[in-house]
Design a protein around this motif. Structure first.
Motif, PDB file in Angstrom:
ATOM      1  N   VAL A  65     -69.319  87.866 -36.228  1.00 50.89           N
ATOM      2  CA  VAL A  65     -68.125  88.718 -36.299  1.00 50.89           C
ATOM      3  C   VAL A  65     -66.900  87.971 -35.799  1.00 50.89           C
ATOM      4  CG1 VAL A  65     -67.035  90.803 -35.372  1.00 50.89           C
ATOM      5  CG2 VAL A  65     -69.410  90.870 -36.167  1.00 50.89           C
ATOM      6  N   VAL A  66     -67.046  87.286 -34.663  1.00 50.23           N
ATOM      7  CA  VAL A  66     -65.916  86.550 -34.088  1.00 50.23           C
ATOM      8  C   VAL A  66     -65.442  85.459 -35.050  1.00 50.23           C
ATOM      9  CG1 VAL A  66     -65.248  84.977 -32.235  1.00 50.23           C
ATOM     10  CG2 VAL A  66     -66.539  87.057 -31.699  1.00 50.23           C
ATOM     11  N   MET A  67     -66.389  84.788 -35.693  1.00 53.62           N
ATOM     12  CA  MET A  67     -66.028  83.684 -36.593  1.00 53.62           C
ATOM     13  C   MET A  67     -65.726  84.149 -38.015  1.00 53.62           C
ATOM     14  SD  MET A  67     -68.898  80.953 -35.278  1.00 53.62           S
ATOM     15  CE  MET A  67     -68.291  79.626 -36.279  1.00 53.62           C
ATOM     16  N   TYR A  77     -68.478  80.194 -50.841  1.00 52.28           N
ATOM     17  CA  TYR A  77     -69.201  79.579 -49.721  1.00 52.28           C
ATOM     18  C   TYR A  77     -69.356  78.092 -49.999  1.00 52.28           C
ATOM     19  CZ  TYR A  77     -72.624  79.067 -45.967  1.00 52.28           C
ATOM     20  OH  TYR A  77     -73.271  78.693 -44.809  1.00 52.28           O
ATOM     21  N   GLU A  78     -68.390  77.290 -49.466  1.00 50.82           N
ATOM     22  CA  GLU A  78     -68.385  75.856 -49.730  1.00 50.82           C
ATOM     23  C   GLU A  78     -68.209  75.097 -48.423  1.00 50.82           C
ATOM     24  OE1 GLU A  78     -65.372  75.477 -52.669  1.00 50.82           O
ATOM     25  OE2 GLU A  78     -66.630  76.274 -54.269  1.00 50.82           O
ATOM     26  N   GLY A  83     -69.363  74.516 -42.777  1.00 48.77           N
ATOM     27  CA  GLY A  83     -69.008  74.015 -41.444  1.00 48.77           C
ATOM     28  C   GLY A  83     -69.022  75.119 -40.398  1.00 48.77           C
ATOM     29  N   LEU A  84     -68.527  76.302 -40.776  1.00 47.45           N
ATOM     30  CA  LEU A  84     -68.556  77.443 -39.841  1.00 47.45           C
ATOM     31  C   LEU A  84     -69.992  77.851 -39.538  1.00 47.45           C
ATOM     32  CD1 LEU A  84     -65.635  79.675 -41.213  1.00 47.45           C
ATOM     33  CD2 LEU A  84     -65.681  78.384 -39.069  1.00 47.45           C
ATOM     34  N   SER A  85     -70.859  77.810 -40.538  1.00 45.31           N
ATOM     35  CA  SER A  85     -72.270  78.135 -40.305  1.00 45.31           C
ATOM     36  C   SER A  85     -72.900  77.134 -39.334  1.00 45.31           C
ATOM     37  CB  SER A  85     -73.049  78.137 -41.623  1.00 45.31           C
ATOM     38  OG  SER A  85     -72.659  79.221 -42.425  1.00 45.31           O
ATOM     39  N   ALA A  86     -72.501  75.861 -39.440  1.00 49.01           N
ATOM     40  CA  ALA A  86     -73.025  74.844 -38.517  1.00 49.01           C
ATOM     41  C   ALA A  86     -72.570  75.143 -37.082  1.00 49.01           C
ATOM     42  CB  ALA A  86     -72.550  73.458 -38.950  1.00 49.01           C
ATOM     43  N   ILE A 114     -83.999  72.173 -32.489  1.00 49.32           N
ATOM     44  CA  ILE A 114     -84.663  72.429 -33.779  1.00 49.32           C
ATOM     45  C   ILE A 114     -84.390  73.857 -34.232  1.00 49.32           C
ATOM     46  CG2 ILE A 114     -86.887  72.576 -34.948  1.00 49.32           C
ATOM     47  CD1 ILE A 114     -87.874  70.347 -33.131  1.00 49.32           C
ATOM     48  N   PHE A 115     -84.374  74.785 -33.291  1.00 49.98           N
ATOM     49  CA  PHE A 115     -84.054  76.183 -33.600  1.00 49.98           C
ATOM     50  C   PHE A 115     -82.670  76.280 -34.252  1.00 49.98           C
ATOM     51  CE2 PHE A 115     -81.558  79.708 -31.457  1.00 49.98           C
ATOM     52  CZ  PHE A 115     -81.798  80.645 -32.445  1.00 49.98           C
ATOM     53  N   GLY A 116     -81.672  75.607 -33.692  1.00 54.29           N
ATOM     54  CA  GLY A 116     -80.323  75.636 -34.248  1.00 54.29           C
ATOM     55  C   GLY A 116     -80.268  75.054 -35.654  1.00 54.29           C
ATOM     56  N   ILE A 117     -81.000  73.939 -35.849  1.00 54.23           N
ATOM     57  CA  ILE A 117     -81.018  73.308 -37.175  1.00 54.23           C
ATOM     58  C   ILE A 117     -81.666  74.228 -38.200  1.00 54.23           C
ATOM     59  CG2 ILE A 117     -81.985  71.395 -38.497  1.00 54.23           C
ATOM     60  CD1 ILE A 117     -81.681  69.663 -35.970  1.00 54.23           C
ATOM     61  N   VAL A 118     -82.802  74.844 -37.797  1.00 54.80           N
ATOM     62  CA  VAL A 118     -83.499  75.750 -38.719  1.00 54.80           C
ATOM     63  C   VAL A 118     -82.627  76.948 -39.060  1.00 54.80           C
ATOM     64  CG1 VAL A 118     -85.463  77.309 -38.961  1.00 54.80           C
ATOM     65  CG2 VAL A 118     -85.809  75.029 -38.007  1.00 54.80           C
ATOM     66  N   PHE A 119     -81.933  77.502 -38.051  1.00 58.60           N
ATOM     67  CA  PHE A 119     -81.060  78.654 -38.305  1.00 58.60           C
ATOM     68  C   PHE A 119     -79.943  78.265 -39.288  1.00 58.60           C
ATOM     69  CE2 PHE A 119     -77.270  81.193 -37.499  1.00 58.60           C
ATOM     70  CZ  PHE A 119     -77.773  82.477 -37.611  1.00 58.60           C
ATOM     71  N   PHE A 120     -79.371  77.091 -39.090  1.00 57.47           N
ATOM     72  CA  PHE A 120     -78.298  76.627 -39.995  1.00 57.47           C
ATOM     73  C   PHE A 120     -78.810  76.506 -41.430  1.00 57.47           C
ATOM     74  CE2 PHE A 120     -76.574  72.763 -42.062  1.00 57.47           C
ATOM     75  CZ  PHE A 120     -75.302  73.239 -42.364  1.00 57.47           C
TER      76      PHE A 120
END
Length: 637
Positions: A65-67, A77-78, A83-86, A114-120
């Motif tokens: 929401v903040v972002m 979505y490009e 970049g925002l998703s990262a 690894i959790f952050g990478i998988v979520f991205f």
């Protein structure tokens, strides 16, 4: 499904994306530590209690929401959105590390990385998957959607693709580009293909339109692309330059259909002319001036009829190289045709005889000529020599070799000429008619001689249309010799089809003329071209307009209007748009006399004698009695 998707309010779509980001957090946490531990186990996954999972989901939702990530449309979505998703994934991973520390677990930091990478990855892949689902839904609803290829993957094409994503009525399928370094890459989420893939894409991806996003290419290339794509039943539209886009219209709204005959002043009938396929199939066709505007189009159209061989003659090395290269690229459907290029001129009698005999030529199209009125007027001796005696040399070689048909491409400037170029074309017509009459009288001639006469050709080299386009591109002014000058116009394909039809209709000595409608006022043509380019005319009524039309005065030998018939007698043919002119002719003795006088004047480099010889036999030729040009009345032929 389409009705459900299309009726969803924007807020509902946002909620779906936000929910997706929230639900992906615990899934990514479990998958991330499963990869870290190399085992699927909830016990080995930190923060996997109900309270911790709820906090992770809450933090993921708050970050989204903040972002404002959830508000980004899937079709937009490009790079920036990814970049925002990262950043979202990094912030979520750090939050998980803090929560784990507060809980006193002290789990390995690498597991949370690894959790952050998988979520991205999950966030990106899920959005792309949703986009594909939506596109398939809209694809099923394709009755109202145009599926398009964008020709040109440069800056203009990329901006066009981005604009089209906001338009539900147009679905971009892929890019096409001549640049081999771009082919195979992904631009704006669309693959870039080579031009040779267009036909395959048309069938496999159901493409119905091509958008030309190359505003800087020249008109000849634009017309060439349009002709080829229209042949495949593809609609073609072109994007104008950024200067025109800056006027305030949207990219999609600025797409303008490419119509080669849009300035004809009449409906184009280039697809309505007689089909001469049987005349040219499996025969050897010889085309002179093969690299010119008409000659090159004749080559393309004759190649479609699958001749046994196609012999090209051109005096310009570059022009011959270009047309030879193009024809070989077009040869996919006519691979049995032998293409034979010759560098030379029609005035070379030895070369003409060798070509006719060696390749067993059956049909000759004589398109080679000096045609630019001001240049030929200043170089009358060279121009007349080439246009008259080049034609005679070629025609005699054709007759001696027993060629079946000889077709001369003439001009409306041959009718009551007032300049050296028109007089040379008229004399070329006269000698071809004389040769046709003599072979018919003898009864042993095998060659059918005929000629085709037409007006100005839109888009050809030296015509007013590319000249006006260049002047408009430079901001004006447009130069016009006289406000009341009129001309007949036709497109290059129309002219070429008329020439091909002549081969099927000729019986000997024919002069074929195309019904070209009413002549066009050049001033109106210039005004329409200014408006078509998105500009306004500057004149006394609109002093604040963009481009002015300036009158420069008639040039030496220029006529106010052109005619297609010397007399008024013409007879119809089997085609309603093609007439056979019935015109007076010189006797054999008179033809020999004028040719002798013209030849002597050329050999003596005597331009005054040359013009006098022409003026004696050809109606309305201007004769210089002094350095100034004066009009002398001449008897009708």
């Amino acid at each position: 499904m389409y009705q459900l998707v299309s009726r969803l309010p924007r807020s509902a779509k946002w909620a779906i994306i936000l929910t997706l980001d929230i639900l992906l957090a615990p899934v990514a946490l479990f998958v991330g530590f499963a990869l870290f531990n190399n085992a699927l186990s909830l016990e080995q996954t930190p923060l996997f209690s109900y309270r911790a999972i709820a906090l992770i989901m809450l933090i993921s939702g708050l970050l989204a929401v903040v972002m404002d990530i959830y508000r980004i449309q899937l079709k937009a979505y490009e790079n920036r959105a990814i970049g925002l998703s990262a950043i979202h994934a990094m912030a979520l991973g750090l939050s998980a590390i803090v929560l784990d520390g507060l809980a006193g677990n002290n789990s390995p930091v690498s597991g949370f990385i690894i959790f952050g990478i998988v979520f991205f990855l999950m966030a990106v892949v899920s959005r792309l998957a949703l986009l594909q689902v939506l596109q398939s839904v809209y694809r099923d609803k394709n009755m109202e959607q145009s599926r398009v290829l964008i020709y040109g993957a440069g800056p203009t094409g990329r901006q066009l693709a981005a604009a089209l994503r906001m338009d539900d009525s147009i679905f971009p399928v892929a890019f096409v580009d001549d640049n081999t370094t771009l082919q195979g890459s992904i631009v704006q989420g669309l693959r870039v293909y080579a031009p040779s893939s267009i036909r395959k894409l048309q069938r496999s991806r159901r493409v119905d339109r091509v958008l030309l996003a190359m505003p800087s290419i020249g008109r000849p290339r634009m017309l060439e692309l349009t002709r080829q794509l229209n042949k495949w039943d593809l609609d073609v539209q072109a994007l104008p330059s950024f200067a025109q886009l800056a006027r305030g219209d949207t990219l999609v709204g600025q797409l303008a259909p490419v119509a080669p005959g849009q300035f004809l002043g009449r409906p184009a009938f280039e697809d309505d002319l007689l089909d001469g396929s049987a005349t040219y199939r499996d025969r050897c066709v010889f085309i002179t001036g093969a690299g010119g505007s008409i000659g090159s189009e004749l080559c393309r159209q004759v190649l479609e009829h699958k001749p046994r061989c196609l012999v090209l003659l051109e005096m310009s090395e570059l022009a011959l190289y270009n047309i030879d290269k193009e024809l070989r690229e077009l040869q996919e459907d006519a691979s049995d045709t032998e293409i034979i290029p010759f560098l030379g001129t029609v005035t070379d009698a030895g070369l003409m005889r060798r070509i006719m005999e060696k390749h067993d030529v059956e049909i000759v199209f004589h398109a080679a000529a000096y045609k630019h009125v001001p240049l030929v007027e200043r170089n009358a001796i060279v121009g007349v020599s080439n246009n008259v005696f080049g034609t005679q040399t070629l025609a005699l070689a054709a007759a001696d070799a027993g060629v079946a048909q000889f077709i001369l491409i003439s001009s409306d400037k041959a009718v009551r000429p007032t300049n050296a170029m028109g007089a040379s074309k008229r004399l070329a017509e006269i000698l071809i008619q004389d040769l046709a009459n003599r072979t018919a009288q003898v009864g042993q001639g095998k060659t059918i001689f005929s000629m085709v006469r037409f007006g100005n050709v839109l888009g050809s080299s030296g015509s007013v249309v590319p000249l006006f386009q260049d002047q408009i591109r430079k901001g004006g002014p447009i130069t016009l010799t006289h406000r009341d000058v009129t001309r007949y116009f036709m497109t290059i394909p129309e002219a070429s089809r008329l020439v091909l039809a002549a081969g099927a209709l000729a019986v000997g000595g024919d002069v074929f003329v195309l019904d070209m409608g009413d002549p066009v006022l050049i001033y109106d043509l210039a005004r329409r071209m200014i408006e078509a380019a998105g500009h306004t005319l500057r004149d006394s009524n609109t002093p604040n307009g963009d481009i002015e039309i300036v009158m420069t005065g008639l040039r030496p030998g220029e006529k106010m209007y052109e005619e297609l018939l010397i007399g008024t007698d013409s007879r119809p043919t089997v085609h309603p748009k093609i007439m056979r002119a019935q015109e007076p002719q010189l006797s054999e003795i008179e033809v020999a006399a004028v040719l002798k006088a013209v030849r002597v004047a050329i050999q003596d480099l005597n331009e005054i004698a040359l013009r006098s010889a022409l003026a004696r036999w050809i109606e309305q030729i201007e004769t210089p009695a002094s350095p100034k040009m004066v009009r002398t009345e001449q008897p009708n032929i």
